[in-house]
Scaffold this motif. Structure first.
Motif, PDB file in Angstrom:
ATOM      1  N   ASP A 234      21.765 -86.828 -13.367  1.00 33.47           N
ATOM      2  CA  ASP A 234      22.299 -88.039 -13.994  1.00 33.47           C
ATOM      3  C   ASP A 234      22.025 -87.932 -15.489  1.00 33.47           C
ATOM      4  O   ASP A 234      20.907 -88.204 -15.937  1.00 33.47           O
ATOM      5  N   PRO A 235      23.009 -87.523 -16.286  1.00 30.97           N
ATOM      6  CA  PRO A 235      22.759 -87.314 -17.724  1.00 30.97           C
ATOM      7  C   PRO A 235      22.392 -88.587 -18.467  1.00 30.97           C
ATOM      8  O   PRO A 235      21.758 -88.521 -19.523  1.00 30.97           O
ATOM      9  N   THR A 236      22.752 -89.750 -17.924  1.00 27.21           N
ATOM     10  CA  THR A 236      22.412 -90.997 -18.612  1.00 27.21           C
ATOM     11  C   THR A 236      20.918 -91.278 -18.551  1.00 27.21           C
ATOM     12  O   THR A 236      20.408 -92.075 -19.342  1.00 27.21           O
ATOM     13  N   GLN A 237      20.210 -90.634 -17.597  1.00 22.71           N
ATOM     14  CA  GLN A 237      18.775 -90.851 -17.449  1.00 22.71           C
ATOM     15  C   GLN A 237      17.955 -89.642 -17.890  1.00 22.71           C
ATOM     16  O   GLN A 237      16.740 -89.610 -17.680  1.00 22.71           O
ATOM     17  N   LEU A 238      18.593 -88.637 -18.476  1.00 22.82           N
ATOM     18  CA  LEU A 238      17.876 -87.447 -18.929  1.00 22.82           C
ATOM     19  C   LEU A 238      17.103 -87.763 -20.204  1.00 22.82           C
ATOM     20  O   LEU A 238      17.686 -88.189 -21.205  1.00 22.82           O
ATOM     21  N   ARG A 239      15.794 -87.560 -20.153  1.00 23.40           N
ATOM     22  CA  ARG A 239      14.941 -87.825 -21.316  1.00 23.40           C
ATOM     23  C   ARG A 239      14.701 -86.527 -22.082  1.00 23.40           C
ATOM     24  O   ARG A 239      14.320 -85.511 -21.503  1.00 23.40           O
ATOM     25  N   LEU A 240      14.940 -86.563 -23.376  1.00 23.40           N
ATOM     26  CA  LEU A 240      14.735 -85.415 -24.254  1.00 23.40           C
ATOM     27  C   LEU A 240      13.619 -85.740 -25.243  1.00 23.40           C
ATOM     28  O   LEU A 240      13.662 -86.777 -25.907  1.00 23.40           O
ATOM     29  N   THR A 241      12.639 -84.867 -25.322  1.00 21.19           N
ATOM     30  CA  THR A 241      11.541 -85.035 -26.277  1.00 21.19           C
ATOM     31  C   THR A 241      11.469 -83.792 -27.147  1.00 21.19           C
ATOM     32  O   THR A 241      11.448 -82.665 -26.632  1.00 21.19           O
ATOM     33  N   VAL A 242      11.454 -83.982 -28.457  1.00 26.08           N
ATOM     34  CA  VAL A 242      11.312 -82.880 -29.407  1.00 26.08           C
ATOM     35  C   VAL A 242       9.910 -82.957 -30.004  1.00 26.08           C
ATOM     36  O   VAL A 242       9.526 -83.985 -30.581  1.00 26.08           O
ATOM     37  N   LEU A 243       9.149 -81.877 -29.833  1.00 28.80           N
ATOM     38  CA  LEU A 243       7.769 -81.811 -30.306  1.00 28.80           C
ATOM     39  C   LEU A 243       7.651 -80.778 -31.412  1.00 28.80           C
ATOM     40  O   LEU A 243       8.170 -79.658 -31.295  1.00 28.80           O
ATOM     41  N   ALA A 244       6.971 -81.143 -32.482  1.00 29.95           N
ATOM     42  CA  ALA A 244       6.660 -80.224 -33.573  1.00 29.95           C
ATOM     43  C   ALA A 244       5.309 -80.638 -34.133  1.00 29.95           C
ATOM     44  O   ALA A 244       4.746 -81.673 -33.748  1.00 29.95           O
ATOM     45  N   GLU A 245       4.781 -79.840 -35.013  1.00 29.10           N
ATOM     46  CA  GLU A 245       3.459 -80.139 -35.560  1.00 29.10           C
ATOM     47  C   GLU A 245       3.472 -81.471 -36.302  1.00 29.10           C
ATOM     48  O   GLU A 245       4.199 -81.652 -37.271  1.00 29.10           O
ATOM     49  N   GLY A 246       2.667 -82.430 -35.808  1.00 27.14           N
ATOM     50  CA  GLY A 246       2.563 -83.731 -36.452  1.00 27.14           C
ATOM     51  C   GLY A 246       3.805 -84.589 -36.331  1.00 27.14           C
ATOM     52  O   GLY A 246       3.962 -85.562 -37.085  1.00 27.14           O
ATOM     53  N   HIS A 247       4.683 -84.271 -35.379  1.00 23.79           N
ATOM     54  CA  HIS A 247       5.955 -84.994 -35.304  1.00 23.79           C
ATOM     55  C   HIS A 247       6.487 -84.917 -33.882  1.00 23.79           C
ATOM     56  O   HIS A 247       6.399 -83.874 -33.227  1.00 23.79           O
ATOM     57  N   ALA A 248       7.054 -86.016 -33.396  1.00 19.66           N
ATOM     58  CA  ALA A 248       7.691 -86.024 -32.084  1.00 19.66           C
ATOM     59  C   ALA A 248       8.782 -87.083 -32.069  1.00 19.66           C
ATOM     60  O   ALA A 248       8.674 -88.120 -32.727  1.00 19.66           O
ATOM     61  N   MET A 249       9.836 -86.807 -31.297  1.00 18.48           N
ATOM     62  CA  MET A 249      10.957 -87.731 -31.143  1.00 18.48           C
ATOM     63  C   MET A 249      11.350 -87.761 -29.676  1.00 18.48           C
ATOM     64  O   MET A 249      11.323 -86.735 -28.989  1.00 18.48           O
ATOM     65  N   GLU A 250      11.722 -88.946 -29.188  1.00 22.71           N
ATOM     66  CA  GLU A 250      12.099 -89.074 -27.784  1.00 22.71           C
ATOM     67  C   GLU A 250      13.350 -89.921 -27.676  1.00 22.71           C
ATOM     68  O   GLU A 250      13.487 -90.960 -28.345  1.00 22.71           O
ATOM     69  N   THR A 251      14.275 -89.483 -26.808  1.00 23.18           N
ATOM     70  CA  THR A 251      15.481 -90.260 -26.563  1.00 23.18           C
ATOM     71  C   THR A 251      15.891 -90.067 -25.114  1.00 23.18           C
ATOM     72  O   THR A 251      15.577 -89.047 -24.501  1.00 23.18           O
ATOM     73  N   THR A 252      16.559 -91.058 -24.537  1.00 22.63           N
ATOM     74  CA  THR A 252      17.030 -90.984 -23.146  1.00 22.63           C
ATOM     75  C   THR A 252      18.545 -91.146 -23.132  1.00 22.63           C
ATOM     76  O   THR A 252      19.085 -92.045 -23.763  1.00 22.63           O
ATOM     77  N   GLY A 253      19.182 -90.259 -22.377  1.00 22.50           N
ATOM     78  CA  GLY A 253      20.636 -90.273 -22.269  1.00 22.50           C
ATOM     79  C   GLY A 253      21.246 -89.143 -23.072  1.00 22.50           C
ATOM     80  O   GLY A 253      20.940 -88.971 -24.254  1.00 22.50           O
ATOM     81  N   CYS A 254      22.118 -88.350 -22.400  1.00 22.47           N
ATOM     82  CA  CYS A 254      22.735 -87.205 -23.065  1.00 22.47           C
ATOM     83  C   CYS A 254      24.175 -87.104 -22.579  1.00 22.47           C
ATOM     84  O   CYS A 254      24.452 -86.493 -21.527  1.00 22.47           O
ATOM     85  N   PRO A 255      25.117 -87.713 -23.308  1.00 20.90           N
ATOM     86  CA  PRO A 255      26.516 -87.684 -22.874  1.00 20.90           C
ATOM     87  C   PRO A 255      27.013 -86.247 -22.676  1.00 20.90           C
ATOM     88  O   PRO A 255      26.725 -85.363 -23.497  1.00 20.90           O
ATOM     89  N   VAL A 256      27.734 -86.023 -21.564  1.00 20.81           N
ATOM     90  CA  VAL A 256      28.229 -84.681 -21.255  1.00 20.81           C
ATOM     91  C   VAL A 256      29.487 -84.397 -22.057  1.00 20.81           C
ATOM     92  O   VAL A 256      30.396 -85.238 -22.149  1.00 20.81           O
ATOM     93  N   GLU A 257      29.535 -83.210 -22.632  1.00 23.67           N
ATOM     94  CA  GLU A 257      30.698 -82.817 -23.440  1.00 23.67           C
ATOM     95  C   GLU A 257      31.952 -82.727 -22.585  1.00 23.67           C
ATOM     96  O   GLU A 257      31.900 -82.305 -21.430  1.00 23.67           O
TER      97      GLU A 257
END
Length: 257
Positions: A234-257
């Motif tokens: 279910d791409p609408t519930q896919l959680r993506l987290t980007v981790l880097a030194e001293g930094h992180a971002m999180e978002t949920t939902g990834c529309p399919v191309e």
């Protein structure tokens, strides 16, 4: 589970040697919710794991059975570190770890008795399972706890806060599951970036292969169910987290191309 880096122990360690834990009762917020926390203190060089720990880790498990006046529980995860060991990545925490626990009482007019049974893995040159049984009565009064407030401030940025302007996914069938390619329009962070993909339905997910060209970040991971099992993402519930030194971002939902 694979070993982690650190000095070699001369004698086997016990849980009490490497891990101390408490429930911090926190405070009751204006809307009736309670903000408490699980506070872990790890011995030097020892680590424990994030909710998505990588191939060589064990995610924490929480059991709140036996609690009283408990409506719902949400754990807030401060941004973790990425550890490398012999080409493998694990994701977690070291030293003092504070995991804020947001509680909605069944009856806001009454206190909450919180019972927590927690299973987690801790690692240094060896790894061991740890089991915690903690209890605390959460008062309806009390001032905000600075330690919990600091941990809340260290959770990943939202998409808007991080400057994410677009995210799309390509989903392909492979022999044993699915391959997901996520493309994010996101300003670069400092140093190497790790992208973690977490589907709503538990399934094995490989470490993502990450590439970047300017503001375009691409991550590719395989989603593999148990042999003989089918899997639908279910791409609408896919959680993506980007981790880097001293930094992180999180978002949920990834529309399919």
């Amino acid at each position: 589970m694979h070993a982690q880096t650190g000095p070699v122990s001369q004698t086997p360690a016990s849980q009490a040697d490497v891990l101390q834990a408490e429930l911090r009762p926190g405070w009751r917020m204006a809307d009736g919710r309670q903000m408490a926390a699980l506070h872990l203190h790890l011995a030097p060089h020892w680590k424990t794991y994030w909710r998505a720990p990588g191939d060589a880790g064990i995610p924490p498990e929480f059991d709140w059975a036996g609690s009283q006046n408990l409506g719902s529980v949400k754990v807030h995860w401060p941004s973790p570190e990425v550890f490398d060991f012999q080409g493998m990545k694990t994701i977690g925490y070291r030293q003092d770890v504070v995991l804020p626990v947001e509680i909605t009482p069944a009856d806001p007019a009454q206190p909450v008795l919180l019972n927590a049974a927690v299973l987690l893995g801790v690692c240094n040159d060896i790894c061991m399972p740890a089991s915690l049984a903690l209890s605390a009565t959460l008062s309806q009064t009390g001032a905000p706890d600075p330690m919990i407030e600091t941990a809340l401030a260290e959770t990943p940025l939202s998409a808007a806060e991080a400057g994410l302007s677009e995210v799309t996914c390509k989903v392909e069938e492979i022999e044993d599951g699915l391959r997901v390619t996520a493309r994010l329009a996101l300003p670069p962070a400092t140093g190497p970036e790790t992208v973690v993909m977490e589907p709503e339905t538990p399934v094995w997910v490989s470490d993502a292969e990450v590439t970047r060209a300017g503001n375009a970040l691409t991550a590719v991971a395989d989603f593999v169910p148990p042999p003989g099992a089918s899997y639908q993402l279910d791409p609408t519930q896919l959680r993506l987290t980007v981790l880097a030194e001293g930094h992180a971002m999180e978002t949920t939902g990834c529309p399919v191309e």
